[in-house]
Scaffold this motif. Structure first.
Motif, PDB file in Angstrom:
ATOM      1  N   ILE A   5       2.157   0.306   7.985  1.00  0.00           N
ATOM      2  CA  ILE A   5       2.930   1.247   9.136  1.00  0.00           C
ATOM      3  C   ILE A   5       2.149   2.304   9.595  1.00  0.00           C
ATOM      4  O   ILE A   5       1.775   2.714  10.565  1.00  0.00           O
ATOM      5  N   SER A   6       1.752   3.112   8.492  1.00  0.00           N
ATOM      6  CA  SER A   6       0.736   4.429   8.601  1.00  0.00           C
ATOM      7  C   SER A   6      -0.276   4.293   9.414  1.00  0.00           C
ATOM      8  O   SER A   6      -0.652   4.751  10.312  1.00  0.00           O
ATOM      9  N   ILE A   7      -1.099   3.073   8.899  1.00  0.00           N
ATOM     10  CA  ILE A   7      -2.591   2.755   9.423  1.00  0.00           C
ATOM     11  C   ILE A   7      -2.407   2.536  10.935  1.00  0.00           C
ATOM     12  O   ILE A   7      -3.081   2.825  12.023  1.00  0.00           O
ATOM     13  N   TYR A   8      -1.388   1.659  11.263  1.00  0.00           N
ATOM     14  CA  TYR A   8      -1.356   0.733  12.595  1.00  0.00           C
ATOM     15  C   TYR A   8      -1.080   1.844  13.491  1.00  0.00           C
ATOM     16  O   TYR A   8      -1.527   1.821  14.889  1.00  0.00           O
ATOM     17  N   SER A   9      -0.090   3.028  13.274  1.00  0.00           N
ATOM     18  CA  SER A   9       0.270   3.885  13.857  1.00  0.00           C
ATOM     19  C   SER A   9      -0.908   4.899  14.071  1.00  0.00           C
ATOM     20  O   SER A   9      -0.974   5.365  15.310  1.00  0.00           O
ATOM     21  N   ARG A  10      -1.629   5.031  13.307  1.00  0.00           N
ATOM     22  CA  ARG A  10      -2.748   5.916  13.501  1.00  0.00           C
ATOM     23  C   ARG A  10      -3.725   5.180  14.487  1.00  0.00           C
ATOM     24  O   ARG A  10      -4.374   5.837  15.153  1.00  0.00           O
ATOM     25  N   SER A  44       7.168   8.213   4.562  1.00  0.00           N
ATOM     26  CA  SER A  44       6.019   8.568   5.072  1.00  0.00           C
ATOM     27  C   SER A  44       5.675   7.625   6.429  1.00  0.00           C
ATOM     28  O   SER A  44       5.332   8.034   7.524  1.00  0.00           O
ATOM     29  N   GLY A  45       5.441   6.287   6.207  1.00  0.00           N
ATOM     30  CA  GLY A  45       5.106   5.449   7.240  1.00  0.00           C
ATOM     31  C   GLY A  45       6.144   5.310   8.281  1.00  0.00           C
ATOM     32  O   GLY A  45       5.559   5.646   9.447  1.00  0.00           O
ATOM     33  N   LEU A  46       7.424   5.494   8.013  1.00  0.00           N
ATOM     34  CA  LEU A  46       8.493   5.391   9.023  1.00  0.00           C
ATOM     35  C   LEU A  46       8.230   6.995   9.933  1.00  0.00           C
ATOM     36  O   LEU A  46       8.357   6.882  10.836  1.00  0.00           O
ATOM     37  N   SER A  47       8.098   7.848   9.048  1.00  0.00           N
ATOM     38  CA  SER A  47       7.990   9.227   9.691  1.00  0.00           C
ATOM     39  C   SER A  47       6.897   9.453  10.611  1.00  0.00           C
ATOM     40  O   SER A  47       7.164   9.967  11.891  1.00  0.00           O
ATOM     41  N   GLN A  48       5.845   9.027  10.188  1.00  0.00           N
ATOM     42  CA  GLN A  48       4.548   8.979  10.978  1.00  0.00           C
ATOM     43  C   GLN A  48       4.767   8.168  12.405  1.00  0.00           C
ATOM     44  O   GLN A  48       4.251   8.577  13.225  1.00  0.00           O
ATOM     45  N   ALA A  49       5.177   6.632  12.039  1.00  0.00           N
ATOM     46  CA  ALA A  49       5.245   5.898  13.383  1.00  0.00           C
ATOM     47  C   ALA A  49       6.326   6.371  14.086  1.00  0.00           C
ATOM     48  O   ALA A  49       6.063   6.401  15.344  1.00  0.00           O
ATOM     49  N   GLY A  50       7.320   6.985  13.629  1.00  0.00           N
ATOM     50  CA  GLY A  50       8.468   7.452  14.439  1.00  0.00           C
ATOM     51  C   GLY A  50       8.012   8.462  15.440  1.00  0.00           C
ATOM     52  O   GLY A  50       8.435   8.349  16.629  1.00  0.00           O
ATOM     53  N   ARG A  51       7.211   9.241  14.958  1.00  0.00           N
ATOM     54  CA  ARG A  51       6.594  10.624  15.731  1.00  0.00           C
ATOM     55  C   ARG A  51       5.339  10.204  16.680  1.00  0.00           C
ATOM     56  O   ARG A  51       5.514  10.519  17.831  1.00  0.00           O
TER      57      ARG A  51
END
Length: 732
Positions: free
Chosen positions: A287-292, A452-459
């Protein structure tokens, strides 16, 4: 096959231990009862370590631990202990290090023979039940070791003592030469980058040959390497490797196109036939990597993959009060009448099934798109047990455009067919096939990664619901897996918290998650809790003499040697994440600056030898080392004009800047809280000064090296200032 016999595991909460509660083996959980029995009866201990979704653990259980004759030997000559590797990683790490050093390999199930004092003298991984190819089977091994123990126990006891002494020496080995010798992080980062560039699979993405894992830790390092703009050409190539890999895995069979989320790894080089289990830690990091990837490219397909993963975990792995379960198994029953579980049964398809469910017209489009063949599309080499014969693992074999062209469709028509077909196939799976076993324990560490993943993707992709899921998870852990009086975290929860206290990764991943959650919500309570946890982590795990963190706390006397983890596996090392947390917290909480900076520096220096020898085995640590070298770029947004302040926040999150930390202060809230509770302003005099200016308009400040620039009141000016100061050499 279940036996009438139940053993002591019946009182445990771990799904893995409960799977073995009906074995004829007289299993004990790890603990004093078993240790005392071994000493009183002077018997060696047989220790078996695995986890509930581990395929070969199931095989060894079925062949050996469910076998009455094998159990008879085990019960007569040994005290038998079962450990869930995910629930008690401290036990696993110590004995796994022994297995790796003595046999050159490792894995699960892990089988280790110990003296009554818990010292290992022999071990391996999976043992077949009977002698094969000149290698002793498990039954022969049990008998032979029992004979040696009865004839000359001193031999095995001395071997155990000497093993533990070697493990102690290994874990305490100090860096060779002068450990204060400066190590240049940028040249080490280049070495790490070059290692990944040389092992990169230019045809299929990822690194090396089969089996292939998504390796999120390595991809994250490459994104950081790109993000620091250290060497433009190398940085661009690093980004290309990441994006190419992300494209290949989300089109591959390792991605569950119908049920969402990602399987653990691919058995082939093309990402086609996976090992079908799904782990929470993979979902979280992807999730973190795809959002970035979306943040950098603005390509909506990456945001859609992140959404797909969140859909999977929220639907299939979520506890009703928030927080997420550990995993889903690879094996399941193909139908309600079946008695034997098969790998991938929940996920694979016969060509005729697709036609029956979708009808000829839609089936033709879907079969072309996903590479479905009438005889099945699985290479027999990827199916050693013949469980996938005639079956298809869905993989995007043709692009959307190729499919549109072949069938003369418009883009909208294709999207409609795909959406409807995927939904019909999902409903068929859901209602016609037994679901795989779900390991429904909640682990603090993996939930930290999830926050972490949800917080990063969310914003980043503007999905407030993801941030709500992250908040619920943090709230669940605080309510159920945290002792507010002692400040100690609990490792796992299933029908109540376990008795096992948290390990280093529980603290470090959760602290990281809480800092990320603060950046998504600007709610001080998460930083306040992160700070308390960091203080407890330092007290329980930090090596004051040698620097760095042990993976088990100082109170646990059952682990004979406390080990330190610096290399990454499927998850980043606890030491790497701790360095990053310390740097971020020291910036936010100014008064702790010198202490936290010193601990992070000492931790980095304690691993200089390993960094110089194999930095590519420590990509997460390398990322933290670069953050330490570059320093935090802090953007502070202040003012009560929330529309403008939100515009500033949006601009800051538009680009990926690895060393960025965003703080949002509300001037009116600051006034109200001057003598009340505003944790960040109490801790940080710079924030206090900014609040005291009582500006009502929104302003932004860029702060580096604990000093802030002039106020920025214009969104475009903020954007250009961030870009200018991002150059790697700009503040040298």
């Amino acid at each position: 096959m279940e036996h009438e016999h139940t053993n002591r595991l019946i009182n445990e909460k771990s799904p893995y231990l409960l799977q073995h509660a009906h074995n004829p083996v007289d299993w004990y959980p790890w603990g004093e009862e078993a240790f005392t029995k071994a000493k009183q009866e002077n018997k060696p201990i047989f220790l078996s370590v695995g986890y509930s979704t581990c395929h070969w653990c199931h095989v060894m259980e079925h062949e050996s631990f469910e076998n009455d004759k094998v159990a008879e030997v085990m019960n007569k000559f040994y005290v038998n202990i079962k450990v869930d590797q995910e629930e008690n990683p401290g036990v696993d790490k110590f004995y796994m290090t022994f297995i790796q050093l003595t046999s050159g390999g490792g894995g699960w199930p892990m089988s280790v023979f110990l003296t009554p004092d818990l010292q290992p003298f022999f071990g391996g991984t999976y043992f077949p039940p009977d002698d094969r190819y000149g290698r002793p089977g498990f039954k022969s091994l049990l008998t032979r070791i029992a004979q040696i123990w009865m004839a000359s126990p001193d031999k095995l006891i001395n071997s155990g003592k000497s093993t533990v002494a070697q493990l102690k020496a290994y874990s305490e080995a100090k860096p060779e030469g002068d450990s204060s010798k400066a190590t240049d992080p940028w040249s080490l980062a280049e070495t790490t980058y070059e290692h990944f560039a040389s092992s990169f699979d230019t045809q299929y993405g990822g690194f090396g040959k089969a089996p292939k894992f998504p390796t999120p830790v390595q991809l994250m390092f490459l994104l950081d390497y790109y993000g620091y703009h250290y060497k433009k050409e190398q940085g661009e190539k690093a980004l290309d490797m990441v994006l190419y890999t992300l494209d290949k895995i989300h089109r591959g069979g390792i991605h569950d196109h119908i049920g969402s989320g990602f399987h653990r790894y691919s058995t082939d080089q093309k990402w086609h036939v996976p090992h079908f289990e799904k782990m929470l830690y993979d979902q979280a990091q992807l999730i973190s990597i795809y959002s970035r990837a979306y943040q950098i490219t603005k390509n909506e397909s990456y945001a859609n993959v992140a959404r797909d993963i969140v859909q999977y975990v929220a639907r299939d792995l979520q506890h009703k009060e928030g927080a997420f379960y550990a995993a889903e198994d690879a094996d399941s029953l193909p139908n309600d009448q079946a008695t034997k579980k098969l790998e991938g049964a929940f996920c694979v398809w016969e060509a005729q099934e697709i036609i029956d469910i979708l009808g000829d017209q839609y089936a033709a489009v879907i079969s072309y798109f996903y590479g479905i063949e009438s005889q099945g599309n699985v290479d027999p080499a990827q199916d050693p047990h013949g469980e996938l014969e005639g079956k298809n693992v869905l993989m995007q074999m043709h692009s959307e455009q190729e499919t549109i062209d072949k069938f003369g469709l418009t883009k909208d028509q294709f999207n409609d067919i795909l959406k409807q077909s995927n939904e019909k196939l999902w409903q068929h799976r859901l209602h016609q096939r037994p679901k795989p076993h779900r390991d429904d324990k909640i682990l603090t560490s993996w939930n930290g990664l999830m926050i972490s993943g949800l917080s990063q993707a969310g914003r980043i992709i503007n999905e407030p619901e993801f941030i709500s899921l992250a908040k619920r998870t943090a709230t669940f852990i605080r309510a159920n897996m945290y002792n507010t009086e002692t400040g100690v975290l609990i490792r796992s929860f299933r029908e109540g918290p376990s008795t096992i206290e948290g390990f280093l990764d529980d603290y470090s991943y959760l602290i990281q998650g809480l800092i990320d959650l603060y950046e998504a919500t600007f709610d001080d309570q998460w930083i306040q809790w992160a700070y308390s946890l960091q203080e407890k982590q330092n007290e329980q795990f930090y090596d004051k003499d040698g620097g760095g963190y042990f993976n088990v706390n100082s109170e646990d006397k059952s682990i004979l040697v406390r080990m330190k983890e610096e290399q990454d596996g499927a998850e980043p090392s606890g030491n790497a994440i701790s360095v990053r947390n310390l740097i971020r917290l020291s910036t936010l909480l100014q008064k702790e600056t010198s202490a936290y900076t010193k601990i992070s520096q000492d931790t980095i220096e304690s691993f200089y030898t390993e960094l110089n020898k194999f930095p590519f085995a420590m990509p997460a640590f390398m990322s933290s080392f670069l953050l330490f070298a570059k320093g935090i770029k802090e953007v502070v947004v202040i003012g009560s004009d929330s529309y403008k302040a939100n515009e500033f926040v949006r601009i800051v999150y538009q680009d990926y800047t690895p060393h960025l930390l965003l703080v949002r202060l509300d001037a009116t809230q600051g006034q109200k809280d001057k003598n009340n509770n505003n944790f960040l302003c109490e801790q940080n005099s710079v924030f206090q000064d900014l609040i005291m200016k009582e500006s009502t308009a929104a302003e932004a400040y860029i702060c580096e090296n604990f000093a802030c620039g002039l106020p920025i009141t214009n969104v475009e000016e903020l954007k250009s200032n961030i870009i200018v100061s991002n150059n790697i050499h700009s503040n040298e």
